[in-house]
Design a protein around this motif. Structure first.
Motif, short mmCIF file in Angstrom:
data_model
loop_
_atom_site.label_atom_id
_atom_site.label_comp_id
_atom_site.label_asym_id
_atom_site.label_seq_id
_atom_site.Cartn_x
_atom_site.Cartn_y
_atom_site.Cartn_z
N TRP A 43 0.85 -1.19 0.00
CA TRP A 43 0.00 0.00 0.00
C TRP A 43 0.89 1.25 0.00
O TRP A 43 2.09 1.15 0.34
CB TRP A 43 -0.83 0.05 1.27
CG TRP A 43 -2.00 -0.87 1.39
CD1 TRP A 43 -2.40 -1.83 0.52
CD2 TRP A 43 -2.92 -0.89 2.49
NE1 TRP A 43 -3.52 -2.47 1.00
CE2 TRP A 43 -3.86 -1.91 2.21
CE3 TRP A 43 -3.04 -0.18 3.67
CZ2 TRP A 43 -4.91 -2.21 3.07
CZ3 TRP A 43 -4.09 -0.47 4.54
CH2 TRP A 43 -5.02 -1.47 4.23
N PRO A 44 0.33 2.42 -0.28
CA PRO A 44 1.09 3.64 -0.06
C PRO A 44 1.60 3.67 1.39
O PRO A 44 0.87 3.29 2.31
CB PRO A 44 0.07 4.75 -0.32
CG PRO A 44 -0.94 4.12 -1.21
CD PRO A 44 -1.02 2.67 -0.81
N ASP B 167 -1.82 9.64 -6.16
CA ASP B 167 -1.24 9.50 -4.82
C ASP B 167 -2.29 9.67 -3.72
O ASP B 167 -2.45 8.83 -2.85
CB ASP B 167 -0.04 10.45 -4.63
CG ASP B 167 -0.29 11.85 -5.17
OD1 ASP B 167 -1.45 12.16 -5.53
OD2 ASP B 167 0.66 12.65 -5.20
N GLY B 168 -3.05 10.76 -3.81
CA GLY B 168 -4.04 11.01 -2.75
C GLY B 168 -5.08 9.92 -2.68
O GLY B 168 -5.47 9.48 -1.59
N THR B 169 -5.54 9.45 -3.81
CA THR B 169 -6.62 8.47 -3.81
C THR B 169 -6.16 7.12 -3.28
O THR B 169 -6.85 6.48 -2.48
CB THR B 169 -7.21 8.35 -5.23
OG1 THR B 169 -7.89 9.55 -5.49
CG2 THR B 169 -8.17 7.19 -5.35
N ARG B 170 -4.99 6.68 -3.71
CA ARG B 170 -4.54 5.36 -3.22
C ARG B 170 -4.29 5.39 -1.70
O ARG B 170 -4.51 4.40 -1.02
CB ARG B 170 -3.30 4.93 -3.99
CG ARG B 170 -3.62 4.48 -5.43
CD ARG B 170 -4.23 3.10 -5.48
NE ARG B 170 -4.81 2.78 -6.76
CZ ARG B 170 -4.16 2.21 -7.79
NH1 ARG B 170 -2.88 1.93 -7.68
NH2 ARG B 170 -4.80 1.93 -8.90
N ALA B 171 -3.83 6.53 -1.18
CA ALA B 171 -3.69 6.63 0.28
C ALA B 171 -5.07 6.64 0.93
O ALA B 171 -5.31 5.94 1.93
CB ALA B 171 -2.91 7.89 0.65
N ALA B 172 -6.00 7.38 0.33
CA ALA B 172 -7.35 7.47 0.91
C ALA B 172 -8.04 6.11 0.92
O ALA B 172 -8.81 5.80 1.84
CB ALA B 172 -8.18 8.47 0.10
N MET B 173 -7.75 5.27 -0.07
CA MET B 173 -8.34 3.92 -0.07
C MET B 173 -7.82 3.11 1.12
O MET B 173 -8.58 2.38 1.76
CB MET B 173 -8.01 3.22 -1.40
CG MET B 173 -8.74 3.82 -2.59
SD MET B 173 -8.02 3.36 -4.19
CE MET B 173 -8.44 1.63 -4.29
N GLY B 174 -6.54 3.27 1.41
CA GLY B 174 -5.98 2.58 2.57
C GLY B 174 -6.63 3.07 3.86
O GLY B 174 -7.03 2.28 4.72
N HIS B 175 -6.76 4.40 3.99
CA HIS B 175 -7.37 4.95 5.21
C HIS B 175 -8.82 4.47 5.36
O HIS B 175 -9.25 4.15 6.47
CB HIS B 175 -7.33 6.48 5.17
CG HIS B 175 -5.94 7.03 5.39
ND1 HIS B 175 -5.22 6.80 6.53
CD2 HIS B 175 -5.14 7.78 4.59
CE1 HIS B 175 -4.03 7.37 6.45
NE2 HIS B 175 -3.96 7.97 5.27
N ARG B 176 -9.51 4.41 4.25
CA ARG B 176 -10.92 3.97 4.33
C ARG B 176 -11.01 2.50 4.76
O ARG B 176 -11.87 2.11 5.55
CB ARG B 176 -11.57 4.20 2.96
CG ARG B 176 -13.04 3.98 2.90
CD ARG B 176 -13.82 5.23 3.30
NE ARG B 176 -15.22 5.01 3.01
CZ ARG B 176 -16.02 5.92 2.51
NH1 ARG B 176 -15.60 7.14 2.27
NH2 ARG B 176 -17.30 5.64 2.27
N ALA B 177 -10.10 1.67 4.22
CA ALA B 177 -10.09 0.26 4.62
C ALA B 177 -9.76 0.13 6.12
O ALA B 177 -10.37 -0.68 6.84
CB ALA B 177 -9.06 -0.51 3.78
N ILE B 178 -8.84 0.97 6.60
CA ILE B 178 -8.48 0.94 8.03
C ILE B 178 -9.66 1.41 8.89
O ILE B 178 -9.98 0.80 9.91
CB ILE B 178 -7.22 1.80 8.29
CG1 ILE B 178 -6.01 1.22 7.56
CG2 ILE B 178 -6.94 1.92 9.79
CD1 ILE B 178 -4.81 2.18 7.48
#
Ligand code: DGY
Length: 323
Positions: A9-10, A295-306
């Protein structure tokens, strides 16, 4: 609590997952799809698995994980790589990450539409090969996008975002198909779009057909020979949804006959091992599943999964509970 993240992930999202102290986190390395053997070993080793679209989860995994795995906190909005019925039957919850990738995926679909219509990939290949013979009135003529009609299959978040871009930015008329009866205010707010009864009705009415429906059994090879035949001669297909929505044999036949002028594709059957036939068409724009790749979206996907995982572990209903 043992947590497995199947792909890299990012860093920002990986760091947060570790810092949340939810349990013992395994950030799997190498960044490849897990083998059948790895999946079967993971079945009784992890309480949480955070998979993504490129994971091929064996059918035998689900019963093998019963009693141990509590949740697939998926990284991504699409979850057709997870057998939801099998997960439910084995008491495994599933969450996904909608919203955060809507804009970027619609942006990419617009890019594919423009590139396919205006032959940008083909033109770039010619320029890089040193074969450009200079400006001339008949050189590399494409299709006009502004003012044309866009057909959308699947009028969820991403389909609506595509409709707004096409209508507000390019003056396109928008028609769409979706199983739900879309209220007038949503149609008005999203490109003043008109709902038609069937996929073939939309195919017949548009100059550009863009797919935004989920993958899976309901939509498997939905864009088939009949739909290609219904399209206007010279129409263009855009697919940023899932590869298995399109019957690829029918796609190649429509390109061979010239009925389909071009296509802009981000997704394929059997990714990343594409059918070699794709490589032989100059009028195909081929992207490697980049819809959410900013960049922003792939990080946001990780945060949403968390976020979903934290809610699940607390016993709350995760915001994006799929099943
Ligand atoms: C998804 O989220 O389903 C995409 O295909 C990957 O971003």
């Amino acid at each position: 609590m043992k947590i497995l993240v199947t792909r890299a992930w990012p860093k920002e999202a990986e760091d947060r997952l570790v810092a949340e102290n939810l349990g013992e986190v395994t950030l799997r390395d190498p960044d490849t799809s897990m083998s059948h053997d790895e999946w079967m070993k993971a079945a009784q080793a992890y309480d949480v698995i955070m998979p993504t679209v490129s994971d091929k989860i064996p059918a035998e995994f689900y019963p093998a994980a019963r009693g141990k795995l509590k949740v697939f906190a998926n990284y991504g909005v699409g979850f057709n790589h997870i057998d939801i019925d099998a997960a439910r039957a084995n008491d495994i919850a599933v969450t996904n990450t909608p919203d955060v990738l809507t804009d970027c995926t619609a942006d990419l679909a617009m890019g594919l539409m423009l590139a396919a219509a205006r032959r940008i990939g083909e033109g770039e290949r010619e320029t890089r090969a040193g074969q450009w013979a200079g400006w001339r009135p008949t050189h590399m003529i494409g299709k006009k996008v502004s003012g044309a009609t866009l057909g959308i299959i699947g009028f969820g978040r991403i389909g609506q975002a595509m409709a707004r871009r096409a209508h507000n930015g390019f003056g396109m008329k928008v028609v769409f198909q979706d199983a739900w009866d879309v209220p007038d205010d949503i149609k008005a707010a999203n490109g003043n779009a008109e709902q038609l009864a069937s996929v073939t009705d939309v195919a017949a009415a548009c100059d550009f057909l863009s797919l935004h429906c989920p993958g899976g059994t309901d939509t498997y090879k939905m864009i088939n020979a009949e739909v290609f035949a219904a399209m206007k001669p010279g129409a263009i297909l855009v697919n940023s949804a899932r590869g298995d929505v399109v019957d690829e044999d029918a796609l190649f036949a429509a390109l061979d006959s010239g009925h389909l002028a071009a296509a802009g594709l981000d997704v394929y059957h059997n990714e990343p091992a594409l059918d070699r036939r794709f490589m032989s068409y100059e009028n195909l724009v081929l992207a490697p599943h980049l819809g959410s790749a900013t960049d922003g979206t792939r990080a946001a996907m990780g945060h949403r999964a968390i976020d979903n995982l934290i809610a699940f572990l607390k016993g709350d209903k995760p915001r994006d509970l799929v099943s």
